[in-house]
Design a protein around this motif. Structure first.
Motif, short mmCIF file in Angstrom:
data_model
loop_
_atom_site.label_atom_id
_atom_site.label_comp_id
_atom_site.label_asym_id
_atom_site.label_seq_id
_atom_site.Cartn_x
_atom_site.Cartn_y
_atom_site.Cartn_z
N VAL A 199 49.84 71.40 124.53
CA VAL A 199 48.71 72.01 123.78
C VAL A 199 48.34 73.42 124.75
N ARG A 200 48.89 74.63 124.39
CA ARG A 200 48.73 75.46 125.26
C ARG A 200 47.51 76.62 124.69
N LEU A 201 46.87 76.77 125.70
CA LEU A 201 45.46 77.55 125.40
C LEU A 201 45.44 78.86 125.92
N SER A 202 44.57 79.73 125.52
CA SER A 202 44.47 81.19 126.07
C SER A 202 43.42 80.89 127.40
N VAL A 203 43.85 82.00 128.33
CA VAL A 203 42.81 81.94 129.47
C VAL A 203 41.36 83.00 129.20
N ASP A 204 40.57 82.66 130.00
CA ASP A 204 39.49 83.36 129.93
C ASP A 204 39.35 84.78 130.35
N LYS A 205 38.34 85.61 130.20
CA LYS A 205 38.48 86.85 130.74
C LYS A 205 38.92 87.29 131.95
N ASP A 206 38.78 86.09 132.76
CA ASP A 206 39.16 86.26 134.24
C ASP A 206 40.60 85.82 134.43
N TYR A 207 41.12 85.45 133.35
CA TYR A 207 42.62 84.77 133.44
C TYR A 207 42.74 83.49 134.23
N ARG A 208 41.64 82.71 133.80
CA ARG A 208 41.52 81.25 134.50
C ARG A 208 41.32 80.34 133.33
#
Length: 349
Positions: free
Chosen positions: A56-65
């Motif tokens: 289940v592959r999710l996007s990272v947040d604005k800080d790439y975490r």
């Protein structure tokens, strides 16, 4: 805790995921799920492919975490493990391990911390006078960790470590065949037999460098990254991905073809890793850069490369050109086929 040595970071990750798959099977889960992000190492996708697991592959947040709220929403009754990186290979940033580990405790699922890149940097950062979040078994909820000794441990390539919070979890990575005509076959990892030479070389390297040596190398490597990062952040055409704390500095641009900049730097002798979604490249600093005026040299070459790209507007060539082309192909199956052809060339004589 306990653990096992493997042939590299990929095998360490494979073994951990195999262990969590077995945990899932023991709970009656037919298709165990791994929750991760697009910045998590591809070895987790490889494990899912090999072992019949569902990523289940999710996007990272604005800080790439990794985003803890996104992780919580992604957890289902089939989830067996949550992935955190310390740091992530692409952008060199550390995931919120503590927040992810709390989810692991709450939902009774495993939490694997991928420290393959930073495993022999992170433990020494505080001794350099810098602060860094705790990412190991001191965090309640962390159940396994992977760490490569051949990276910042400087040992021979072909050795890594996978560590577990409990022996019960480690046992899940084992393979045992009790009914083979050749006798009882039992092995802890993928390989049936391995050379002891790599392990001996790794141990000798660790003892030779020692704790003081690792602290010194860690401090100098981070200092180089800090100096370069400060300069890059002052260049209008560039931006730094997130807030790196260790040895990797990822760079992107909203105004330039960043692959062209990467291509120019490569021609000047820099060994870089190109990134995609979004486009960028990263510089990975190691002990080989210590004792040289790397920040000054890199900044000069970087500024010159930017000017060359602006003045010539030439498309990138080589591997940078391939990344630029591949990222813009909407049909990812086609990119996969091209990658197969590329791999096939290694087997042609």
């Amino acid at each position: 805790g306990c653990g096992a040595t493997t042939s590299g970071g990929t095998e360490s990750i494979l073994m951990a995921m195999k262990a969590y798959r077995e945990i899932g099977y023991s709970r009656g889960i037919k298709y165990p799920e791994i929750v991760l992000t697009h910045s998590s190492h591809s070895a987790f996708m490889k494990a899912a492919s090999y072992f019949g697991m569902c990523p289940v592959r999710l996007s990272v947040d604005k800080d790439y975490r990794s985003d803890v709220n996104s992780y919580q929403k992604a957890i289902t009754e089939n989830t067996v493990v949550l992935i955190a990186s310390a740091p992530g290979f692409p952008h060199g940033v550390i995931d919120p391990v503590e927040g992810i580990a709390k989810l692991g405790l709450k939902y009774k699922v495993g939490v694997h911390v991928d420290c393959c890149l930073g495993g022999l940097l992170v433990p020494f950062v505080e001794e350099t006078g810098r602060s860094i979040p705790v990412v190991d078994f001191r965090v309640p909820g962390v159940t396994s960790i992977s760490c490569d000794t051949h990276k910042y441990g400087y040992g021979p390539k072909g050795c890594s470590v996978v560590m577990y919070k409990s022996q019960q979890l480690r046992n899940m990575q084992y393979f045992v065949d009790t009914d083979w005509a050749g006798g009882i076959y039992a092995s802890p990892c993928i390989a049936g037999s391995r050379s002891g030479l790599t392990l001996a070389g790794t141990w000798a390297t660790l003892v030779h460098i020692g704790r003081e040596g690792y602290v010194e190398k860690t401090s100098k490597i981070i200092a180089i990254r800090e100096t370069i990062e400060k300069s890059v952040r002052e260049i209008p055409d560039l931006f730094v991905f997130g807030n790196p704390q260790l040895s990797v500095l990822a760079i992107g641009s909203n105004t330039l073809n960043i692959y062209s900049v990467s291509d120019r730097l490569s021609k000047k002798g820099w060994h870089l890793n190109n990134l995609q979604f979004p486009a960028g490249f990263h510089l990975c600093l190691t002990a080989i850069h210590i004792g040289k005026d790397i920040p000054k040299q890199f900044l000069e070459d970087l500024l010159q490369s930017i000017e060359e790209v602006k003045s010539t507007n030439v498309e990138p060539s080589g591997i940078a050109g391939i990344y630029g082309m591949a990222m813009n192909i909407p049909d990812r199956k086609l990119v996969k086929e091209i990658s197969h052809l590329y791999l096939d060339t290694f087997f042609k004589t």
